[in-house]
Design a protein around this motif. Structure first.
Motif, short mmCIF file in Angstrom:
data_model
loop_
_atom_site.label_atom_id
_atom_site.label_comp_id
_atom_site.label_asym_id
_atom_site.label_seq_id
_atom_site.Cartn_x
_atom_site.Cartn_y
_atom_site.Cartn_z
N ILE A 36 -15.91 -63.20 38.86
CA ILE A 36 -16.75 -63.53 39.92
C ILE A 36 -17.69 -61.89 40.42
O ILE A 36 -18.55 -62.13 41.02
CB ILE A 36 -16.35 -63.40 41.21
CG1 ILE A 36 -15.20 -65.31 40.71
CG2 ILE A 36 -16.73 -63.82 42.54
CD1 ILE A 36 -14.17 -65.60 41.68
N SER A 37 -17.03 -61.06 40.21
CA SER A 37 -17.45 -59.37 40.64
C SER A 37 -18.43 -59.61 40.12
O SER A 37 -20.17 -58.85 40.56
CB SER A 37 -16.57 -58.16 41.02
OG SER A 37 -15.73 -58.19 39.70
N ALA A 38 -18.59 -59.82 39.01
CA ALA A 38 -19.90 -59.37 37.75
C ALA A 38 -21.45 -60.05 37.89
O ALA A 38 -22.17 -59.88 37.57
CB ALA A 38 -19.67 -59.70 36.32
N MET A 39 -20.91 -61.17 38.74
CA MET A 39 -21.68 -61.88 39.63
C MET A 39 -23.24 -61.81 39.61
O MET A 39 -22.19 -61.11 41.12
CB MET A 39 -20.94 -63.64 39.90
CG MET A 39 -20.76 -64.30 38.65
SD MET A 39 -20.31 -65.69 40.17
CE MET A 39 -19.39 -66.64 38.79
N ASN A 40 -24.31 -62.28 40.47
CA ASN A 40 -25.37 -61.32 40.97
C ASN A 40 -25.05 -61.96 42.03
O ASN A 40 -24.12 -63.18 42.77
CB ASN A 40 -26.35 -61.75 40.52
CG ASN A 40 -27.08 -63.03 40.41
OD1 ASN A 40 -27.03 -64.01 40.95
ND2 ASN A 40 -27.79 -63.62 38.99
N GLU A 41 -26.03 -61.97 43.37
CA GLU A 41 -25.68 -62.59 44.62
C GLU A 41 -25.97 -63.75 44.47
O GLU A 41 -25.44 -64.56 45.38
CB GLU A 41 -26.13 -61.33 45.96
CG GLU A 41 -25.73 -61.89 47.05
CD GLU A 41 -26.86 -60.84 47.79
OE1 GLU A 41 -28.28 -61.34 49.12
OE2 GLU A 41 -26.78 -59.63 47.68
N ASP A 42 -26.93 -64.01 43.77
CA ASP A 42 -27.27 -65.14 44.54
C ASP A 42 -26.12 -66.55 43.35
O ASP A 42 -25.96 -67.93 43.99
CB ASP A 42 -28.47 -65.87 43.55
CG ASP A 42 -29.35 -65.14 44.49
OD1 ASP A 42 -29.20 -65.04 45.42
OD2 ASP A 42 -30.74 -64.34 43.66
N GLU A 43 -25.45 -66.15 42.69
CA GLU A 43 -24.49 -66.69 41.49
C GLU A 43 -23.46 -67.23 42.67
O GLU A 43 -22.48 -68.22 42.48
CB GLU A 43 -23.75 -65.86 40.37
CG GLU A 43 -25.47 -66.18 39.59
CD GLU A 43 -25.37 -65.16 37.98
OE1 GLU A 43 -25.01 -65.83 37.08
OE2 GLU A 43 -23.99 -63.99 38.43
N GLN A 44 -22.97 -65.75 43.36
CA GLN A 44 -21.60 -66.08 44.18
C GLN A 44 -22.18 -66.63 45.56
O GLN A 44 -21.21 -67.29 46.16
CB GLN A 44 -21.69 -64.54 44.79
CG GLN A 44 -20.54 -63.44 43.34
CD GLN A 44 -20.85 -62.12 43.76
OE1 GLN A 44 -20.78 -61.46 44.98
NE2 GLN A 44 -20.11 -61.45 43.57
N ALA A 45 -23.37 -66.72 45.83
CA ALA A 45 -23.00 -67.55 46.62
C ALA A 45 -23.50 -69.09 46.24
O ALA A 45 -22.74 -69.97 47.28
CB ALA A 45 -24.72 -67.21 47.08
N SER A 46 -24.10 -69.39 45.89
CA SER A 46 -24.32 -70.80 44.75
C SER A 46 -22.68 -71.25 44.73
O SER A 46 -22.18 -71.91 44.90
CB SER A 46 -24.54 -70.47 43.74
OG SER A 46 -26.18 -70.81 44.14
N LEU A 47 -21.70 -70.34 44.02
CA LEU A 47 -20.01 -70.68 43.78
C LEU A 47 -19.44 -70.86 45.44
O LEU A 47 -19.30 -71.88 45.22
CB LEU A 47 -19.25 -69.48 43.14
CG LEU A 47 -17.74 -69.31 42.86
CD1 LEU A 47 -17.83 -70.55 41.39
CD2 LEU A 47 -17.70 -67.70 41.98
N THR A 48 -19.61 -70.19 46.49
CA THR A 48 -19.35 -69.92 47.02
C THR A 48 -19.38 -72.05 48.21
O THR A 48 -18.49 -72.38 48.65
CB THR A 48 -19.63 -69.03 47.77
OG1 THR A 48 -18.47 -67.60 47.48
CG2 THR A 48 -19.03 -69.29 49.86
N LEU A 83 -10.65 -65.58 45.80
CA LEU A 83 -9.46 -65.50 45.45
C LEU A 83 -8.58 -66.11 47.07
O LEU A 83 -7.14 -66.14 46.63
CB LEU A 83 -9.07 -64.23 45.32
CG LEU A 83 -9.02 -64.02 43.16
CD1 LEU A 83 -10.27 -64.10 42.58
CD2 LEU A 83 -8.41 -63.34 42.72
N GLY A 84 -8.27 -65.57 47.92
CA GLY A 84 -7.90 -65.82 49.25
C GLY A 84 -7.77 -67.56 49.64
O GLY A 84 -7.37 -68.24 50.54
N VAL A 85 -8.05 -68.20 48.78
CA VAL A 85 -8.53 -69.86 48.54
C VAL A 85 -7.58 -70.29 48.42
O VAL A 85 -7.38 -70.72 47.32
CB VAL A 85 -10.10 -70.53 48.86
CG1 VAL A 85 -10.60 -71.42 48.47
CG2 VAL A 85 -10.84 -69.69 49.68
N PRO A 86 -6.28 -71.42 48.74
CA PRO A 86 -5.50 -71.91 47.96
C PRO A 86 -6.48 -72.74 47.89
O PRO A 86 -7.59 -73.56 48.37
CB PRO A 86 -4.84 -72.27 49.30
CG PRO A 86 -4.74 -71.40 50.71
CD PRO A 86 -6.41 -71.05 50.39
#
Length: 114
Positions: A36-48, A83-86
């Protein structure tokens, strides 16, 4: 529009399932966090955003709003938050489904080197 491939989301789902069943010292948490940390900001926002849609915080029709909110409200590293999301894997799978994306098809596109 998602700024992350369904295959990457499928990879997170698979790794999150391993993380949920984690045996201490197995390294599953480290692998998921690193991916997850290797993703860019756009990917992380979309994942969330996909996770929020699966959790029903947003509706699938509000995808862009969810992505914008994820960007605006990111106060901790995305990997720490997720990782804190059950039930992370379940929420991501439900989010993909709500967006009309088949997890099975996404898994077929996973790069085996990931």
């Amino acid at each position: 529009m998602l700024n992350i491939s369904p295959a990457k989301i499928a990879t997170v789902i698979m790794r999150a399932r391993k993380y949920d069943a984690d045996v201490p010292g197995s390294g599953h948490a480290r692998e998921l966090r690193g991916f997850i940390s290797a993703m860019n900001e756009d990917e992380q926002a979309s994942l969330t955003a996909v996770m929020w849609i699966g959790r029903e915080t947003f509706d699938a029709s509000e995808l862009q709003e969810a992505i914008n909110t994820a960007r605006a409200e990111a106060t901790v590293p995305t990997e720490d938050y997720l990782l804190g999301v059950p039930m992370l894997a379940d929420y991501l799978e439900d989010g993909l489904s709500a967006l009309g994306i088949s997890l099975e098809e996404a898994q077929e596109e996973i790069d085996p080197s990931v």
